[in-house]
Design a protein around this motif. Structure first.
Motif, short mmCIF file in Angstrom:
data_model
loop_
_atom_site.label_atom_id
_atom_site.label_comp_id
_atom_site.label_asym_id
_atom_site.label_seq_id
_atom_site.Cartn_x
_atom_site.Cartn_y
_atom_site.Cartn_z
N GLY A 1 92.62 26.58 62.83
CA GLY A 1 91.73 25.67 63.54
C GLY A 1 90.26 25.77 63.17
N HIS A 2 89.95 26.61 62.19
CA HIS A 2 88.55 26.75 61.76
C HIS A 2 88.41 26.25 60.33
N ILE A 3 87.23 25.68 60.03
CA ILE A 3 86.94 25.35 58.64
C ILE A 3 86.37 26.59 57.97
N LEU A 4 87.09 27.07 56.96
CA LEU A 4 86.64 28.28 56.26
C LEU A 4 85.66 27.94 55.15
N LEU A 5 85.88 26.76 54.55
CA LEU A 5 85.08 26.42 53.37
C LEU A 5 85.13 24.91 53.15
N LYS A 6 83.99 24.32 52.75
CA LYS A 6 83.98 22.90 52.35
C LYS A 6 83.08 22.81 51.13
N LYS A 7 83.67 22.44 50.01
CA LYS A 7 82.88 22.44 48.78
C LYS A 7 83.41 21.45 47.76
N ASN A 8 82.53 21.11 46.80
CA ASN A 8 82.93 20.26 45.70
C ASN A 8 83.84 21.06 44.75
N ILE B 1 91.72 26.15 41.57
CA ILE B 1 91.81 25.91 43.02
C ILE B 1 92.95 26.74 43.63
N VAL B 2 94.02 26.87 42.88
CA VAL B 2 95.16 27.64 43.40
C VAL B 2 94.73 29.10 43.61
N GLU B 3 94.00 29.63 42.63
CA GLU B 3 93.54 31.03 42.76
C GLU B 3 92.57 31.18 43.93
N MET B 4 91.69 30.16 44.07
CA MET B 4 90.75 30.18 45.20
C MET B 4 91.50 30.13 46.53
N TYR B 5 92.51 29.27 46.55
CA TYR B 5 93.32 29.10 47.77
C TYR B 5 93.95 30.45 48.16
N MET B 6 94.54 31.11 47.16
CA MET B 6 95.19 32.40 47.42
C MET B 6 94.16 33.42 47.93
N GLU B 7 92.98 33.39 47.34
CA GLU B 7 91.94 34.34 47.73
C GLU B 7 91.43 34.07 49.15
N GLU C 1 84.47 20.89 41.44
CA GLU C 1 83.87 21.36 40.19
C GLU C 1 82.89 22.51 40.44
N GLN C 2 82.09 22.36 41.48
CA GLN C 2 81.13 23.39 41.85
C GLN C 2 81.85 24.71 42.16
N LEU C 3 82.93 24.57 42.87
CA LEU C 3 83.71 25.75 43.27
C LEU C 3 84.30 26.45 42.05
N LYS C 4 84.80 25.65 41.12
CA LYS C 4 85.39 26.22 39.91
C LYS C 4 84.32 26.93 39.07
N GLU C 5 83.15 26.28 38.95
CA GLU C 5 82.06 26.87 38.15
C GLU C 5 81.56 28.17 38.75
N ASN D 1 98.58 23.04 43.90
CA ASN D 1 98.69 22.80 42.45
C ASN D 1 98.97 21.34 42.10
N TYR D 2 99.66 20.60 43.00
CA TYR D 2 100.01 19.20 42.70
C TYR D 2 98.76 18.31 42.68
N VAL D 3 97.81 18.63 43.53
CA VAL D 3 96.71 17.69 43.77
C VAL D 3 95.37 18.13 43.18
N GLU D 4 95.40 19.25 42.51
CA GLU D 4 94.16 19.86 42.04
C GLU D 4 93.26 18.86 41.29
N TYR D 5 93.84 18.09 40.37
CA TYR D 5 93.02 17.19 39.55
C TYR D 5 92.72 15.86 40.25
N LEU D 6 93.28 15.68 41.45
CA LEU D 6 93.04 14.45 42.22
C LEU D 6 91.77 14.53 43.05
N LEU D 7 91.45 15.76 43.42
CA LEU D 7 90.46 15.95 44.49
C LEU D 7 89.03 16.12 43.99
N GLU D 8 88.10 15.64 44.81
CA GLU D 8 86.67 15.84 44.49
C GLU D 8 86.08 16.94 45.36
N ASP D 9 86.41 16.92 46.65
CA ASP D 9 85.92 17.94 47.58
C ASP D 9 87.10 18.62 48.27
#
Lengths: 233, 255
Positions: free
Chosen positions: A203-210, A222-228, A212-216, A188-196
């Motif tokens: 040890g695995h990458i679960l997801l890599k995305k932009n 992002i917090v809700e996505m993180y929890m999910e 804005e794209q993710l929100k749309e 929640n602290y960094v949500e508006y700072l980040l682009e990707d």
């Protein structure tokens, strides 16, 4: 866009524990990335490898076209999750130290940032509070004109006022030719700072995305996505 | 390297001050002894003199040197403080070399106090006819002690470095590091014996009489040529081990 970091099939084990497993990742210049994940997901290990503190791994890593080495340390600015400065130093001496060893260190910028963060020259590192140490370390790291910034949990254990100052400093420091990778579980602290975003788990990458794209696509914060994402990880 | 040395010495300024205080105390003792304040020792006084003017200061100096060496060589590896050094664009070889130079400063303090002051105080107290060491004898004793100490320090350092590099994730890494320490000592000892016998530099020396110290590199066992050759081999070994430590830090670090 140009890649500043290219990672191919990165694997790192600690004994029988798999810290990083077949990591493939490209980081582009001019972007701020969030490396998100719960504790023990491999965030710190990945940053330490990029910073040159861990050289014992398999796979390929290129930073600005070079394998992590003494050479890449001159273009990588690393902020660790724990203070790694000499405790006997004063704030002035930490500036001298950075000036002595990093050619891209801007003394004037460091002084301005430290003034902004209420740090004074004669403060001794070991007598600074946790929040003040975080401010000092961030001021020193961001006063470098590096190509790659690695920030490991920059907001851990600090108050709201300090956090706002740190975020403002990070925003002011971002440039088109550099890349910033911020590891945190305080989404929640960094949500508006980040682009990707890069979601890391066990040890695995679960997801890599932009962001804005993710929100749309998901119509979620992002917090809700993180929890999910980490609910089932 | 000099910049790093500057920070090493600043890091250990309290120990340097302690060294200066010890030096001052021993100088005062020397002056007092010269003025015949203590008199010449015999019988019970002889034991007291030996302990107070020789034994205790030498034990103190050895402990002082060992602690300074441990602090200089291992502080960034044993805790988080100072690990910023590993994120700077400095090669492992330069990093270790600067640490060895800092150790050299403490070695100089310890050895000079020990050889010039303490031994003289002790011997003057014990033997009235004893005179100050000749410069050549002094230099060769310092060289012998320096090369010997640095080889032992580096063997110990490389063994310990195993736990922070290649062996960082290995079970029983400390036991393995101890075995590496023993193995390196045996290899070093064998190497020294074979080399010195090969160049016919040994006057009298039992080849298979094992001691923990590298037996042949002791002045009384060597010809003059052998003595200089031993110093040369010692310096080459020190350089090789410094290089190896640097490579381990550059290529295999695991913090």
């Amino acid at each position: 866009m140009d890649n500043i970091v290219t990672i191919r099939q990165l694997q790192k084990n600690f004994g029988s524990t798999n810290a990083l497993n077949s990591i493939n990742l490209n980081l582009e210049k001019g972007k701020v990335y969030g490396l998100l994940g719960p504790n023990a997901s491999g965030k710190t290990t990945l940053l330490k490898i990029l910073a040159g503190l861990i050289s014992n791994y398999s796979g390929e890593i290129l930073i600005d076209g070079h394998k992590p080495s003494t050479k890449t340390k001159s273009i990588v600015a690393y902020l660790p999750d724990r203070s790694d400065l000499y405790s006997w130093m004063t704030v002035r001496e930490t500036i001298e130290y950075y000036h002595d060893f990093f050619e891209d260190f801007d003394v004037q910028k460091a002084r301005e940032t430290m003034q902004f963060m209420d740090l004074t020259d004669n403060d001794v590192v070991e007598k600074l509070s946790k929040g003040m140490k975080a401010r000092l370390k961030l001021a020193l790291t961001l006063a470098r004109d590096a190509k790659l910034y690695l920030l490991d949990e920059p907001f851990d254990g600090i108050d709201i006022k300090t956090r706002e100052k740190l975020i403002e400093t990070i925003i002011n420091s971002q440039r088109d030719e550099s890349c910033m990778l911020i590891s945190t579980h305080h989404v929640n602290y960094v949500e508006y700072l980040l682009e990707d975003l890069v979601f890391l788990s066990k040890g695995h990458i679960l997801l890599k995305k932009n962001v804005e794209q993710l929100k749309e696509e998901n119509n979620k914060s992002i917090v809700e996505m993180y929890m999910e994402v980490f609910a089932n990880a | 390297m000099l910049k790093l040395l500057k920070y090493e010495l600043k890091s250990n300024k309290k120990l340097l001050i302690l060294g200066a205080v010890m030096f001052f105390i021993f100088v005062l003792m020397r002056i007092a002894l010269t003025g015949d304040v203590f008199g010449r020792a015999n019988g019970f006084n002889l034991i007291i003199s030996t302990v107070f003017f020789g034994g205790l200061p030498i034990v103190g100096l050895v402990l002082y040197f060992l602690y300074a060496t441990y602090k200089i060589m291992w502080s960034e590896f044993s805790r988080h403080e100072g690990r910023v050094a590993f994120t700077t664009p400095i090669s492992g070889f330069v990093f270790i070399s600067s640490k060895l130079l800092a150790v050299l400063v403490f070695a100089a303090i310890s050895f000079v106090i020990q050889l010039v002051l303490v031994q003289n105080i002790m011997f003057t107290a014990l033997t009235p006819s004893y005179s100050i060491l000749s410069p050549i004898r002094l230099i060769s004793q310092i060289l012998e002690q320096m090369t010997g100490s640095f080889k032992h320090i580096l063997i110990l350092f490389i063994s310990a470095l195993f736990t922070k590099t290649m062996g960082a994730n290995v079970r029983f890494k400390k036991s393995l590091a101890f075995l590496i320490f023993i193995a390196l000592h045996i290899v070093h000892d064998l190497f020294a014996r074979v080399l010195l016998i090969f160049i016919d530099a040994v006057t009298s020396f039992p080849l298979f009489n094992w001691t923990f110290q590298a037996g042949p590199i002791q002045l009384q066992n060597l010809t003059e040529a052998g003595m200089y050759f031993a110093y040369l081999v010692g310096i080459i070994l020190i350089l090789a081990m410094t290089f190896l430590s640097g490579v381990l830090i550059d290529k295999k670090l695991n913090l």
